[in-house]
Design an enzyme around this catalytic site. Structure first.
Site, PDB file in Angstrom:
ATOM      1  N   LYS A 119     -25.190 109.149 -13.921  1.00 28.14           N
ATOM      2  CA  LYS A 119     -23.722 109.152 -13.978  1.00 28.14           C
ATOM      3  C   LYS A 119     -23.189 108.088 -14.922  1.00 28.14           C
ATOM      4  CE  LYS A 119     -22.609 111.858 -10.034  1.00 28.14           C
ATOM      5  NZ  LYS A 119     -22.146 112.044  -8.696  1.00 28.14           N
ATOM      6  N   LYS A 221     -29.094 120.665 -12.328  1.00 25.24           N
ATOM      7  CA  LYS A 221     -28.527 120.877 -11.001  1.00 25.24           C
ATOM      8  C   LYS A 221     -27.151 121.547 -11.079  1.00 25.24           C
ATOM      9  CE  LYS A 221     -26.559 117.516  -8.630  1.00 25.24           C
ATOM     10  NZ  LYS A 221     -25.865 116.880  -7.499  1.00 25.24           N
ATOM     11  N   LYS A 224     -20.534 119.774  -9.602  1.00 23.29           N
ATOM     12  CA  LYS A 224     -19.071 119.862  -9.696  1.00 23.29           C
ATOM     13  C   LYS A 224     -18.589 119.493 -11.089  1.00 23.29           C
ATOM     14  CE  LYS A 224     -18.171 118.068  -5.055  1.00 23.29           C
ATOM     15  NZ  LYS A 224     -18.665 116.774  -4.594  1.00 23.29           N
TER      16      LYS A 224
HETATM   17  N1  AQP Z   1     -26.935 121.699  -6.638  1.00 22.58           N
HETATM   18  C1  AQP Z   1     -27.019 121.367  -5.370  1.00 22.58           C
HETATM   19  N2  AQP Z   1     -27.905 121.982  -4.548  1.00 22.58           N
HETATM   20  C2  AQP Z   1     -27.988 121.645  -3.227  1.00 22.58           C
HETATM   21  N3  AQP Z   1     -27.216 120.691  -2.660  1.00 22.58           N
HETATM   22  C3  AQP Z   1     -26.328 120.057  -3.445  1.00 22.58           C
HETATM   23  N4  AQP Z   1     -25.422 119.087  -3.200  1.00 22.58           N
HETATM   24  C4  AQP Z   1     -24.767 118.777  -4.343  1.00 22.58           C
HETATM   25  N5  AQP Z   1     -25.202 119.541  -5.344  1.00 22.58           N
HETATM   26  C5  AQP Z   1     -26.180 120.349  -4.825  1.00 22.58           C
HETATM   27  C6  AQP Z   1     -25.225 118.478  -1.892  1.00 22.58           C
HETATM   28  O1  AQP Z   1     -23.858 118.607  -1.534  1.00 22.58           O
HETATM   29  C7  AQP Z   1     -23.477 117.484  -0.745  1.00 22.58           C
HETATM   30  C8  AQP Z   1     -22.224 116.887  -1.270  1.00 22.58           C
HETATM   31  O2  AQP Z   1     -22.414 116.383  -2.565  1.00 22.58           O
HETATM   32  P1  AQP Z   1     -21.411 115.270  -3.079  1.00 22.58           P
HETATM   33  O3  AQP Z   1     -20.077 115.822  -3.170  1.00 22.58           O
HETATM   34  O4  AQP Z   1     -21.523 114.083  -2.263  1.00 22.58           O
HETATM   35  O5  AQP Z   1     -21.931 114.797  -4.431  1.00 22.58           O
HETATM   36  P2  AQP Z   1     -22.771 115.251  -5.588  1.00 22.58           P
HETATM   37  O6  AQP Z   1     -24.188 115.400  -5.182  1.00 22.58           O
HETATM   38  O7  AQP Z   1     -22.486 114.256  -6.608  1.00 22.58           O
HETATM   39  O8  AQP Z   1     -22.158 116.667  -5.939  1.00 22.58           O
HETATM   40  P3  AQP Z   1     -22.183 117.337  -7.310  1.00 22.58           P
HETATM   41  O9  AQP Z   1     -21.615 118.671  -7.093  1.00 22.58           O
HETATM   42  O10 AQP Z   1     -23.506 117.326  -7.940  1.00 22.58           O
HETATM   43  O11 AQP Z   1     -21.189 116.460  -8.144  1.00 22.58           O
HETATM   44  P4  AQP Z   1     -21.404 115.663  -9.475  1.00 22.58           P
HETATM   45  O12 AQP Z   1     -20.991 116.620 -10.525  1.00 22.58           O
HETATM   46  O13 AQP Z   1     -20.483 114.505  -9.315  1.00 22.58           O
HETATM   47  O14 AQP Z   1     -22.852 115.279  -9.578  1.00 22.58           O
HETATM   48  C9  AQP Z   1     -24.659 116.513  -0.762  1.00 22.58           C
HETATM   49  O15 AQP Z   1     -25.383 116.683   0.444  1.00 22.58           O
HETATM   50  C10 AQP Z   1     -25.470 116.983  -1.917  1.00 22.58           C
HETATM   51  O16 AQP Z   1     -26.848 116.695  -1.763  1.00 22.58           O
END
Ligand code: AQP
Length: 359
Positions: A119, A221, A224
């Site tokens: 990040k 992955k 978001k």
């Molecule tokens: N691709 C994924 N597959 C399975 N689980 C996922 N999670 C996130 N992406 C995947 C799980 O969703 C929960 C919430 O995630 P978060 O909002 O805390 O943060 P994150 O992991 O940063 O989500 P993103 O979507 O991947 O956002 P960015 O773009 O900021 O990196 C967690 O349990 C996470 O494991």
């Protein structure tokens, strides 16, 4: 075996674009755990502000996203009466415990966190200090309830290992004091028996959707923050959009294999099969039994129909719940009050253990 009272905790950041990975990797599994556990589910708004404001969108967007994520929990089947649902910033003890953990965790531990490296990117000098110490706040989110189980996607595994390291160092550093105050459980640390205040939390990670990948690139992955909306299925996508995204999902030209080995070198095919399996509560083997040998021209429409059938009701329920922000706010307020009671009980102990004077 942990002697601590079983308790489930997990959270999602209100950073917009809640997607199928968040749902299948986390929220759907939370709902299943509610049957047999006490659960605390949290919209982690303090984590959201660790990135640049252009990423989290500013105050109005944060409030909107916090309500939307809460609505998604409820629409997916989280029960805010039997369990606890709230937004993190309401319960001040998370940040208070995070400060103690800032003084327990070591720079070297945090420097190894791959999510920070991803990040922060190349411009590390310009990353917020909060982004670096994020895992300490996450450890506090969990341990302020002395939670024993945390259902998350695979990307959070390293943060949960850090949470265990923090709990263990706290327990070892303060073991004598914990014993003196009669606040601990006898646990093993190497050959020694120590008096532990915090449990060593177990990650609950697994199943076919532990790590959903981007629909445009099976090696990245689903996220978001991916600039391409075609890379993910958002929980609020309408049926046409879901079908279009699955139709356009990157694949190869081979038919689906009939066993798991055949997926090993085909990340995009593996991902779509995993999505199908998670949506039907089965496993990849069983999907391949039904679709092995079939072309994507057959599998993709079947997956699109399935995704629309499973996600459509959640999206409409989210819209219905979101139409009444007063209801969502009341749920978060009541959940925050219940969570605060539990968190304050832990913090009273922690203040005594560390040696902070209190009344
Ligand atoms: N691709 C994924 N597959 C399975 N689980 C996922 N999670 C996130 N992406 C995947 C799980 O969703 C929960 C919430 O995630 P978060 O909002 O805390 O943060 P994150 O992991 O940063 O989500 P993103 O979507 O991947 O956002 P960015 O773009 O900021 O990196 C967690 O349990 C996470 O494991």
């Amino acid at each position: 075996m942990s002697m601590f009272e079983p308790l489930v905790f997990s959270g999602v950041q209100p950073t917009g674009n809640l997607h199928l990975g968040n749902y299948l990797g986390a929220i759907k599994r939370w709902v299943a755990l509610q049957e047999n556990h006490n659960c605390i589910y949290c919209v982690v708004d303090q984590h959201a502000i660790t990135q640049a404001m252009s990423v989290w969108g500013g105050p109005a967007e944060l409030m909107r996203n916090t309500r939307e994520v809460a609505a998604a929990f409820l629409a997916a089947g989280v029960d805010p009466q039997k369990h606890i649902v709230f937004n993190q910033s309401r319960v001040r003890q998370h940040a208070e415990l995070a400060w103690v953990f800032n003084c327990v965790a070591r720079m070297g531990w945090l420097s190894r966190m791959t999510q920070f490296k991803d990040k922060a990117g190349k411009d590390r000098e310009n990353a917020s200090v909060g982004l670096f110490t994020y895992p300490n706040l996450m450890a506090a989110d969990i341990l302020v309830y002395r939670a024993t189980h945390v259902p998350v996607g695979e990307d959070q595994k390293q943060h949960l290992e850090l949470t265990r390291d923090i709990a263990q160092k706290f327990n070892v550093d303060f073991s004598d004091r914990i014993a003196e105050l009669g606040l601990g459980m006898e646990t093993k640390s190497g050959d020694e028996t120590i008096s532990s205040y915090f449990p060593l939390t177990e990650p609950v990670i697994g199943g076919p959707a532990a790590r959903l990948m981007s629909l445009r690139d099976g090696t990245k992955k689903m996220s978001k923050s991916d600039p391409s909306d075609l890379s993910r299925i958002n929980l609020i996508d309408d049926p046409d959009t879901i079908s279009k995204k699955i139709r356009k999902a990157k694949t190869d030209s081979e038919p689906l294999p009939s066993d798991l080995e055949g997926l090993a070198t085909r990340p995009e095919a593996d991902n779509l099969v995993g999505i199908y399996a998670a949506l039907t509560d089965t496993d990849k083997e069983s999907v391949l039994r039904d679709f092995g040998g079939q072309q994507f021209s057959v599998f993709k429409p079947a997956l699109a129909d399935l995704a629309v059938a499973k996600l459509g009701p959640i999206a409409s329920e989210m819209r219905r719940i979101s139409a009444d922000p007063g209801y969502v706010d009341a749920v978060l307020k009541q959940g925050g009050e219940r969570a605060s009671v539990l968190a304050e009980a832990t913090m009273r102990d922690v203040r005594d253990i560390v040696g902070f004077l209190q009344d």
